[in-house]
Write a protein that holds these residues in place. Structure first.
Motif, PDB file in Angstrom:
ATOM      1  N   SER A 176     -10.312 102.278 111.979  1.00  0.00           N
ATOM      2  CA  SER A 176      -8.911 101.876 111.805  1.00  0.00           C
ATOM      3  C   SER A 176      -8.176 102.822 110.861  1.00  0.00           C
ATOM      4  O   SER A 176      -7.043 103.244 111.138  1.00  0.00           O
ATOM      5  N   ASP A 226      -3.913 101.117 117.421  1.00  0.00           N
ATOM      6  CA  ASP A 226      -4.645  99.920 117.826  1.00  0.00           C
ATOM      7  C   ASP A 226      -5.175  99.975 119.257  1.00  0.00           C
ATOM      8  O   ASP A 226      -5.455  98.944 119.860  1.00  0.00           O
ATOM      9  N   HIS A 227      -5.320 101.177 119.812  1.00  0.00           N
ATOM     10  CA  HIS A 227      -5.810 101.258 121.188  1.00  0.00           C
ATOM     11  C   HIS A 227      -7.297 100.906 121.236  1.00  0.00           C
ATOM     12  O   HIS A 227      -8.025 101.061 120.250  1.00  0.00           O
ATOM     13  N   ASP A 228      -7.732 100.444 122.402  1.00  0.00           N
ATOM     14  CA  ASP A 228      -9.119 100.043 122.623  1.00  0.00           C
ATOM     15  C   ASP A 228      -9.777 101.093 123.515  1.00  0.00           C
ATOM     16  O   ASP A 228      -9.383 101.267 124.670  1.00  0.00           O
ATOM     17  N   ASP A 229     -10.778 101.798 123.008  1.00  0.00           N
ATOM     18  CA  ASP A 229     -11.422 102.866 123.776  1.00  0.00           C
ATOM     19  C   ASP A 229     -12.038 102.358 125.072  1.00  0.00           C
ATOM     20  O   ASP A 229     -11.972 103.016 126.110  1.00  0.00           O
ATOM     21  N   ARG A 230     -12.637 101.184 125.027  1.00  0.00           N
ATOM     22  CA  ARG A 230     -13.293 100.629 126.211  1.00  0.00           C
ATOM     23  C   ARG A 230     -12.271 100.269 127.280  1.00  0.00           C
ATOM     24  O   ARG A 230     -12.484 100.514 128.472  1.00  0.00           O
ATOM     25  N   VAL A 231     -11.156  99.699 126.860  1.00  0.00           N
ATOM     26  CA  VAL A 231     -10.084  99.345 127.799  1.00  0.00           C
ATOM     27  C   VAL A 231      -9.490 100.603 128.422  1.00  0.00           C
ATOM     28  O   VAL A 231      -9.255 100.670 129.636  1.00  0.00           O
TER      29      VAL A 231
END
Length: 228
Positions: free
Chosen positions: A172, A202-207
């Motif tokens: 973060s 706040d991005h999600d690597d998996r998404v």
């Protein structure tokens, strides 16, 4: 002499190839490739190097075998039927999670190009691409794109996570610093980077990874046999 030979044979039998591979995976997870030595493996298994060489020729073969065990396990657990697209998504996510859990797998897969671990993934993707009705002359291209995306992006994510752990970086805080730097870039030279700086925090690597798989799958529509 016969008694000694039989004793040696029993010792080799009790030290199975599977036990060696599982111990290798433990060492790789704990210390990476540098930590996987036949000396360390011998100590972990409480045996001599000769007993290990009975089953595995060298470190390269051992690394491939350990990688293949992870991939085979992942395929058995995650690829359990469903539509071709659902199966590809399940395979992709399974590989993403496997490479994140075992940071060394991504590099091992690249080194094992053309060998069984990579072929397992290739075969699974290929069968699903065929099931989607993709024309024969474009199957290789699509399978290659999916394979390279899965191994490349998934492996890079695992490498990033490993780097962060090794250097004591908080994700973060790191992303916040990057977003702050991007926001300060010259607006005329970097208009896009500035516009997405907020999303970086706040991005999600998996998404994001799965969104890329979906984009590739969406592009398959126009390559099917009998398309108009």
């Amino acid at each position: 002499m016969v008694k000694k030979a039989r004793s040696s044979q029993r010792r080799e039998d009790s030290l199975s190839r599977d036990r060696i591979i599982e111990a290798s995976i433990e060492l790789l997870d704990e210390s990476g490739e540098d930590g996987l030595t036949f000396r360390a493996l011998s100590e972990r298994l409480a045996t001599g190097p000769g007993a290990i060489y009975w089953h595995i020729a060298n470190k390269s073969d051992l690394l491939v075998a350990a990688c293949d065990a992870i991939v085979a396990r992942m395929v058995d657990e995650h690829v359990v039927g469903g539509s071709p697209k659902a199966t590809i998504r399940a395979l992709a996510l399974g590989m993403f999670d496997a490479m994140e859990a075992h940071a060394w797998v991504g590099t091992a897969l690249i080194r094992a190009a053309g060998q069984l671990p990579t072929v397992r993934v290739l075969e699974c993707i290929g069968q699903q691409v065929r099931a989607l009705g993709v024309a024969a002359d474009t199957q290789w291209t699509i399978v290659s794109v999916l394979l390279n995306y899965i191994l490349g992006v998934g492996g890079q994510n695992a490498a990033n996570a490993q780097f962060a752990r090794t250097h004591g970086l908080d994700r973060s805080s790191f992303l916040d610093a990057v977003a702050t730097d991007w926001s300060a870039l010259d607006a005329s030279d970097y208009p896009f980077a500035r516009s997405v700086a907020g999303a970086m925090r706040d991005h999600d690597d998996r998404v994001d990874y799965l969104a890329g798989i979906d984009l590739i799958l969406a592009g398959i529509k126009g390559t099917r046999t009998g398309r108009t």
